[in-house]
Structures are given as C-alpha cells and as structure tokens.
Design a protein around this motif. Structure first.
Motif, PDB file in Angstrom:
ATOM      1  N   LEU A 150     -11.306  -2.662  -4.289  1.00 18.62           N
ATOM      2  CA  LEU A 150     -10.122  -2.114  -3.636  1.00 18.62           C
ATOM      3  C   LEU A 150     -10.295  -2.287  -2.135  1.00 18.62           C
ATOM      4  O   LEU A 150     -11.323  -1.893  -1.580  1.00 18.62           O
ATOM      5  CB  LEU A 150      -9.949  -0.624  -3.952  1.00 18.62           C
ATOM      6  N   SER A 151      -9.307  -2.871  -1.481  1.00 15.33           N
ATOM      7  CA  SER A 151      -9.401  -3.014  -0.033  1.00 15.33           C
ATOM      8  C   SER A 151      -9.293  -1.627   0.598  1.00 15.33           C
ATOM      9  O   SER A 151      -8.712  -0.708   0.000  1.00 15.33           O
ATOM     10  CB  SER A 151      -8.289  -3.925   0.493  1.00 15.33           C
ATOM     11  N   GLU A 160       0.819  -1.214   0.000  1.00 15.41           N
ATOM     12  CA  GLU A 160       0.000   0.000   0.000  1.00 15.41           C
ATOM     13  C   GLU A 160       0.853   1.264   0.000  1.00 15.41           C
ATOM     14  O   GLU A 160       0.381   2.344  -0.357  1.00 15.41           O
ATOM     15  CB  GLU A 160      -0.925   0.017   1.221  1.00 15.41           C
ATOM     16  N   LEU A 185       0.106   0.921  -7.463  1.00 20.78           N
ATOM     17  CA  LEU A 185      -1.269   0.428  -7.432  1.00 20.78           C
ATOM     18  C   LEU A 185      -2.038   0.915  -8.655  1.00 20.78           C
ATOM     19  O   LEU A 185      -2.791   0.162  -9.277  1.00 20.78           O
ATOM     20  CB  LEU A 185      -1.969   0.902  -6.153  1.00 20.78           C
ATOM     21  N   VAL A 211      -5.919   0.173   0.515  1.00 20.43           N
ATOM     22  CA  VAL A 211      -5.545   0.564  -0.844  1.00 20.43           C
ATOM     23  C   VAL A 211      -6.316   1.805  -1.262  1.00 20.43           C
ATOM     24  O   VAL A 211      -5.753   2.755  -1.812  1.00 20.43           O
ATOM     25  CB  VAL A 211      -5.812  -0.587  -1.836  1.00 20.43           C
ATOM     26  N   ALA A 212      -7.622   1.815  -0.999  1.00 24.01           N
ATOM     27  CA  ALA A 212      -8.445   2.971  -1.359  1.00 24.01           C
ATOM     28  C   ALA A 212      -7.952   4.224  -0.645  1.00 24.01           C
ATOM     29  O   ALA A 212      -7.855   5.303  -1.240  1.00 24.01           O
ATOM     30  CB  ALA A 212      -9.907   2.700  -1.006  1.00 24.01           C
ATOM     31  N   VAL A 262      -7.462  -5.020  -6.103  1.00 26.78           N
ATOM     32  CA  VAL A 262      -6.155  -4.804  -5.488  1.00 26.78           C
ATOM     33  C   VAL A 262      -6.311  -4.852  -3.971  1.00 26.78           C
ATOM     34  O   VAL A 262      -7.153  -4.151  -3.405  1.00 26.78           O
ATOM     35  CB  VAL A 262      -5.540  -3.445  -5.889  1.00 26.78           C
ATOM     36  N   LEU A 296      -3.716  -1.345 -11.820  1.00 21.65           N
ATOM     37  CA  LEU A 296      -5.080  -1.247 -12.334  1.00 21.65           C
ATOM     38  C   LEU A 296      -5.063  -0.983 -13.832  1.00 21.65           C
ATOM     39  O   LEU A 296      -5.844  -1.559 -14.589  1.00 21.65           O
ATOM     40  CB  LEU A 296      -5.840  -0.137 -11.601  1.00 21.65           C
TER      41      LEU A 296
END
Length: 225
Positions: free
Chosen positions: A133-134, A91, A97, A137-138, A108, A101
């Motif tokens: 997105l977890s 992250e 990241l 990650v977001a 992810v 995408l």
C-alpha cells in the motif's frame, strides 16, 4: 527481485493514462511490458495491430489496473483470478480501496502520488504475492477506519462503548454478515426496528455503510470494561 523478468500488462480505459503508466514501467529492471501500446505497430488505414501477448492475458504475471469507480471492481476480480493485480485508485475513496483489496488486488497505489520506483516496487511485491500500500493509501485507510478520531485504536474503550447494549448486539450480528431480516428473527424484533438500530449504529460509529461499520467495529473493538 528475481533475475527473471516479470511480465506486466497495463489495463487502463484512458489511453493517455495507459501510456503514462507504461512509460513509468518501461526500462525498469526486472520488468517486461506485455502488449505495450507504444510498441504496437500501426495497421494500414489507422488503428493498432494487436501484440503477440494482447489476446492471451496469461502471459502477464502482474496486471496494473486503473480503478476509477465501483464498476471497475468486477474487472479487478476477473483479472485477480489469473494474475497478481496492482490497482491505481483515487485515495479519496477509501471504501473503494478496501473493496479493491477484497476483489483480489495485492497492491494499491494512489493516482497521481507515485513515481517509477514505487510503481516498480509495487509490481515486485505483487509478483511475490506480497501486499503493498502506498503511503497516501495507507493513511486514507487508517483515517477511514478511525473515523478521524484522535484516540488510538489500542485504547481500553472502543467505539462499541458508544452503542447501546441492543445496538452492540445488532452490530455483532452485522459483523457476522447477517441480513436485517435474519437479525430481526434472531432478536424477535421487527425488521423496521433493526433498520432503525442500523441507522443509529452508522451515526454513532461515523460509518458510511455496513462494510465501513464492520471495519470500524473490528479495528477498534466493542467496549471492554
């Protein structure tokens, strides 16, 4: 989730991590592991025999890929041409990241910040061509796009307002994907001058590179009077 099991293959350079990810997926409802390392018989004299699905990647509908650096992006792009891809990435590298995408990943997750339930949820989303997105990650992506600014993206004046008129003009052309040489030709200035403008744009937008600057520009928008 569909009653038909989703075939999932784990691609991870580190065999210990591969086994760990596979263990999280093993037994999950609606998921069938393809080329499961733990289930492979050992050949006489050492080593593992290849499973029936290991040579033929097409048997896996979803591939879970460990992404440790930019060189892994080519692997993501290659796999995404055939499969739905779930990427496990650090992250602390939001630019990576974004590139994952763009390389074709549907989901992810941040390394070390997910459990079996969330991994299964990401696989299910990818199998249905939905994005996932977890939360870590977001959050990392939002912080990266906002550059740590406390102001909301819906404000009336965006980051573009901090640019000079010429810098804003250059930024608009960068956002179109133009090279420095093409921008110089369009604006009748030297390529060195364009590079100077680009340097100032990065500084003012707190951007790491061209891609980051474009992302910030598009999210927060140019200045509006």
């Amino acid at each position: 989730m569909s009653s038909v099991a989703v075939g999932v293959r784990v691609v991870e350079r580190n065999p210990v991590l591969e086994l760990g990810v596979a263990a999280l997926l093993r037994g999950a409802a609606g998921i069938e592991l393809v080329a499961d390392r733990a289930a492979r018989p050992v050949r006489e004299g050492g080593g593992e025999e290849k499973g029936d699905g290991e040579e033929e990647e097409g048997e896996a509908a979803v591939v879970v890929v460990g992404l440790e650096g930019p060189r892994g992006l080519a692997e993501v792009e290659r796999l995404a041409a055939v499969h739905k891809v779930v990427v496990l990435a650090p992250e602390e590298s939001p630019a990576l990241l974004v590139r994952a995408l763009r390389a074709g990943a549907h989901a992810v997750l941040a390394h070390g910040h997910f459990g079996a339930a969330e991994l299964a949820e990401a696989v299910a989303a990818a199998a249905q061509s939905r994005g996932y997105l977890s939360p870590p990650v977001a959050t990392a992506l939002v912080d990266w796009l906002h550059g740590g600014s406390p102001e909301a993206p819906g404000r009336t004046r965006g980051f573009g307002h901090s640019l000079t008129p010429r810098e804003a003009e250059v930024m608009e052309l960068i956002a179109r994907g133009w090279s420095n040489r093409r921008i110089a030709s369009e604006l009748y200035i030297s390529e060195k001058t364009v590079k100077n403008h680009v340097h100032q744009i990065y500084r003012r937008l707190k951007a790491d590179d061209r891609e980051h600057a474009v992302a910030r520009w598009r999210v927060l928008g140019p200045a509006r009077s």
